[in-house]
Scaffold this active site. Sequence first.
Site, PDB file in Angstrom:
ATOM      1  N   PRO A 126       0.799  -1.214   0.000  1.00 44.52           N
ATOM      2  CA  PRO A 126       0.000   0.000   0.000  1.00 44.52           C
ATOM      3  C   PRO A 126       0.840   1.275   0.000  1.00 44.52           C
ATOM      4  CG  PRO A 126      -0.841  -1.571   1.560  1.00 44.52           C
ATOM      5  CD  PRO A 126       0.478  -2.076   1.097  1.00 44.52           C
ATOM      6  N   GLU A 127       0.771   2.004  -1.074  1.00 44.20           N
ATOM      7  CA  GLU A 127       1.333   3.348  -1.117  1.00 44.20           C
ATOM      8  C   GLU A 127       0.163   4.315  -1.054  1.00 44.20           C
ATOM      9  OE1 GLU A 127       4.538   4.199  -3.683  1.00 44.20           O
ATOM     10  OE2 GLU A 127       5.143   2.118  -3.907  1.00 44.20           O
ATOM     11  N   LYS A 171       1.156   8.398   4.223  1.00 45.64           N
ATOM     12  CA  LYS A 171       0.624   7.041   4.065  1.00 45.64           C
ATOM     13  C   LYS A 171      -0.067   6.564   5.335  1.00 45.64           C
ATOM     14  CE  LYS A 171       4.619   6.114   1.159  1.00 45.64           C
ATOM     15  NZ  LYS A 171       5.885   5.349   1.098  1.00 45.64           N
ATOM     16  N   ARG A 202       2.560  -9.457   6.755  1.00 48.35           N
ATOM     17  CA  ARG A 202       3.989  -9.445   7.080  1.00 48.35           C
ATOM     18  C   ARG A 202       4.334  -8.808   8.419  1.00 48.35           C
ATOM     19  NH1 ARG A 202       6.135  -9.048   0.995  1.00 48.35           N
ATOM     20  NH2 ARG A 202       5.310 -11.085   0.494  1.00 48.35           N
ATOM     21  N   ARG A 245      18.977  21.126  -0.895  1.00 49.91           N
ATOM     22  CA  ARG A 245      19.582  19.869  -0.451  1.00 49.91           C
ATOM     23  C   ARG A 245      20.533  19.398  -1.537  1.00 49.91           C
ATOM     24  NH1 ARG A 245      15.742  17.192   3.547  1.00 49.91           N
ATOM     25  NH2 ARG A 245      14.094  18.747   3.733  1.00 49.91           N
ATOM     26  N   ARG A 264      16.934   0.335  -2.767  1.00 49.23           N
ATOM     27  CA  ARG A 264      15.617  -0.034  -3.303  1.00 49.23           C
ATOM     28  C   ARG A 264      15.716  -0.410  -4.765  1.00 49.23           C
ATOM     29  NH1 ARG A 264      11.666   1.723  -0.119  1.00 49.23           N
ATOM     30  NH2 ARG A 264      10.664  -0.076  -1.038  1.00 49.23           N
TER      31      ARG A 264
END
Length: 275
Positions: free
Chosen positions: A2-3, A65, A117, A156, A261
């Site tokens: 789920p995003e 989220k 999970r 940044r 990732r």
Amino acid sequence: MPELPEVETIVRALRDGGRGGDSILGKKIVNAKVFWNKTIEETGPRIFTKKIVGQKIKNISRRGKYIHIHLDNDHLFFHLRMSGDIVIEDEEIPVHKHVRINLSLDDKRKISFYNPRKFGRVWLVDDPDRVVGKLGIELFDKSLDKKLLHQMLNTRKRQLKPLLMDQTFISGLGNIYTDEALHMSKLHPLSISDQINMKESSVLLNSIRSVLETGIKTNGASFDWMYKGGEFQNQFRVFQRKGEECPVCGTEIRKMVVGQRGTHICPNCQQLQEL
DNA sequence: AGGGAAACCCGAACGC
DNA sequence: TGCGTTCGGGTTTCCC
């Protein structure tokens, strides 16, 4: 996994009724059962249960989220992390082995927190900032325009993809949608943020929102086997399409690792600018 | 300050 | 077929 679009879909289902259910707004929580103690942050299961029983659901919203359930006295937050769903079921439905928490309502239904999970977490706090206080600006915040994004990127000096996924920078972007948005923007995930110019910032912002809006319209990506809602996975441009052709130029899509990732790019469309 | 690694989990996918 | 191994995904925490 789920995003934001998946979370948005769940929030709408709980708040407005959806996926065949009725809204849970105004219902009272009459019982709480915790099947996996670690699911609860901040308080132990006994205090959690004691505090939450008797409170009514006043509102349901989303921040990043996180699913934010406003109760009479406290704030209940859910985060699904890697897997799962939150559904409203009849009280008599047997407890599935992946259900970590049940909240019984005063109308013979229950909120079931499915989390195969065991990465998902729940908080019950009186001050919402304890959970979401550090989150960055919302993706759809009206004050977030190309100028602000450009300035945020340029103050940044970080790899673009990990920065976009940093929830304290902007809240809501996960791995799938970031890959998709970067491909749409023709930006390389390893671009350094202070090298992104105004034009690129503008395209990036539009891409991020476009990808997220499409995700929300299709109820999210449901290749997580627990989350059955969506169809977005059928529209991936690059995500999990390693070895296939780029939908724009036909070049073979490559998979690499960025910030630990899995990252999918078209090496032709998304070239790293040499400085 | 930024980046890498590890930890938390377990079903699925893969390799033999 | 059946076994064992690896992978992935969001976030936090620790280390360089």
